[in-house]
Write a protein that holds these residues in place. Structure first.
Motif, PDB file in Angstrom:
ATOM      1  N   ARG A  52       4.274 -21.577 -15.940  1.00  0.00           N
ATOM      2  CA  ARG A  52       3.175 -21.820 -15.013  1.00  0.00           C
ATOM      3  C   ARG A  52       3.112 -20.879 -13.821  1.00  0.00           C
ATOM      4  O   ARG A  52       2.071 -20.756 -13.207  1.00  0.00           O
ATOM      5  CB  ARG A  52       3.253 -23.263 -14.493  1.00  0.00           C
ATOM      6  N   ASN A  53       4.211 -20.250 -13.420  1.00  0.00           N
ATOM      7  CA  ASN A  53       4.245 -19.428 -12.206  1.00  0.00           C
ATOM      8  C   ASN A  53       3.551 -20.129 -11.046  1.00  0.00           C
ATOM      9  O   ASN A  53       2.510 -19.679 -10.567  1.00  0.00           O
ATOM     10  CB  ASN A  53       3.587 -18.063 -12.459  1.00  0.00           C
ATOM     11  N   PRO A  54       4.101 -21.247 -10.582  1.00  0.00           N
ATOM     12  CA  PRO A  54       3.431 -22.032  -9.548  1.00  0.00           C
ATOM     13  C   PRO A  54       3.318 -21.279  -8.224  1.00  0.00           C
ATOM     14  O   PRO A  54       4.190 -20.492  -7.871  1.00  0.00           O
ATOM     15  CB  PRO A  54       4.333 -23.260  -9.396  1.00  0.00           C
ATOM     16  N   THR A  55       2.224 -21.538  -7.530  1.00  0.00           N
ATOM     17  CA  THR A  55       2.022 -20.964  -6.205  1.00  0.00           C
ATOM     18  C   THR A  55       2.910 -21.706  -5.221  1.00  0.00           C
ATOM     19  O   THR A  55       2.879 -22.939  -5.159  1.00  0.00           O
ATOM     20  CB  THR A  55       0.543 -21.094  -5.784  1.00  0.00           C
ATOM     21  N   ALA A  56       3.693 -20.968  -4.452  1.00  0.00           N
ATOM     22  CA  ALA A  56       4.636 -21.574  -3.516  1.00  0.00           C
ATOM     23  C   ALA A  56       3.922 -22.512  -2.549  1.00  0.00           C
ATOM     24  O   ALA A  56       2.896 -22.173  -1.976  1.00  0.00           O
ATOM     25  CB  ALA A  56       5.386 -20.498  -2.749  1.00  0.00           C
ATOM     26  N   GLY A  57       4.470 -23.700  -2.417  1.00  0.00           N
ATOM     27  CA  GLY A  57       3.954 -24.672  -1.469  1.00  0.00           C
ATOM     28  C   GLY A  57       2.723 -25.426  -1.924  1.00  0.00           C
ATOM     29  O   GLY A  57       2.210 -26.264  -1.182  1.00  0.00           O
ATOM     30  N   GLU A  58       2.219 -25.161  -3.128  1.00  0.00           N
ATOM     31  CA  GLU A  58       1.003 -25.819  -3.605  1.00  0.00           C
ATOM     32  C   GLU A  58       1.224 -26.717  -4.812  1.00  0.00           C
ATOM     33  O   GLU A  58       0.307 -27.410  -5.234  1.00  0.00           O
ATOM     34  CB  GLU A  58      -0.058 -24.771  -3.963  1.00  0.00           C
TER      35      GLU A  58
END
Length: 161
Positions: A52-58
């Motif tokens: 997923r490569n999540p967006t930091a803090g989201e």
């Protein structure tokens, strides 16, 4: 969301951890082992992060308060990846309802249909269930009768309202 289940074989139990995307119902991370350790859940989380490569803090990663999820290794892996760890309250049966519903379907559609001889036999069946059946073929009423992969693809490029 993330959680663990266990199922017996004639050799002993198999433990499976999954990370479920609450938007698409897709299993984005999973791990299988003969013991319910912190590495079981950390490996599932690692797969989910890679997928997923999540967006930091989201992005929130939600679990129950099992010792595997309260471990330093799991918490640190989540934080280092920019995830926001979240845990439910003790004894709240609604808190992890989506992933518990997932386990219930897997129990009926796979686990209870056979007596599993070996851990490898069950692990292979779980892999096929997660990656082939659940994510790519199983249609979900909550997704408008689309599979998780189809639902995600359909909504991936739509601009925010």
């Amino acid at each position: 969301m993330t959680d663990i289940t266990e199922h017996p074989t004639r050799e002993g139990k198999v433990f499976c951890a999954v990370v479920l995307d609450t938007f698409s119902r897709r299993v984005v991370g999973w791990s299988i082992d003969s013991r319910p350790t912190a590495s079981l859940v950390t490996n599932a989380l690692g797969m989910a992060i890679d997928n997923r490569n999540p967006t930091a803090g989201e992005t929130v990663i939600h679990s129950d308060q099992g010792t595997q999820f309260t471990s330093w290794a799991f918490t640190q892996r989540a934080i280092d990846s920019g995830l926001l760890p979240s845990m439910g309250s003790v004894g709240d049966c609604f808190d992890n309802a989506m992933v518990e519903s997932f386990w219930s379907r897997m129990q009926v559609e796979l686990l209870d249909r056979n007596r599993w001889r070996t851990r490898i036999e069950l692990a292979n069946a779980i892999f096929e269930y997660l990656e082939i059946w659940h994510n790519r073929q199983r249609r979900h009423t909550s997704l408008g009768m689309l599979t998780p992969i189809e639902f995600k693809a359909r909504h991936q490029h739509q601009p925010a309202a």
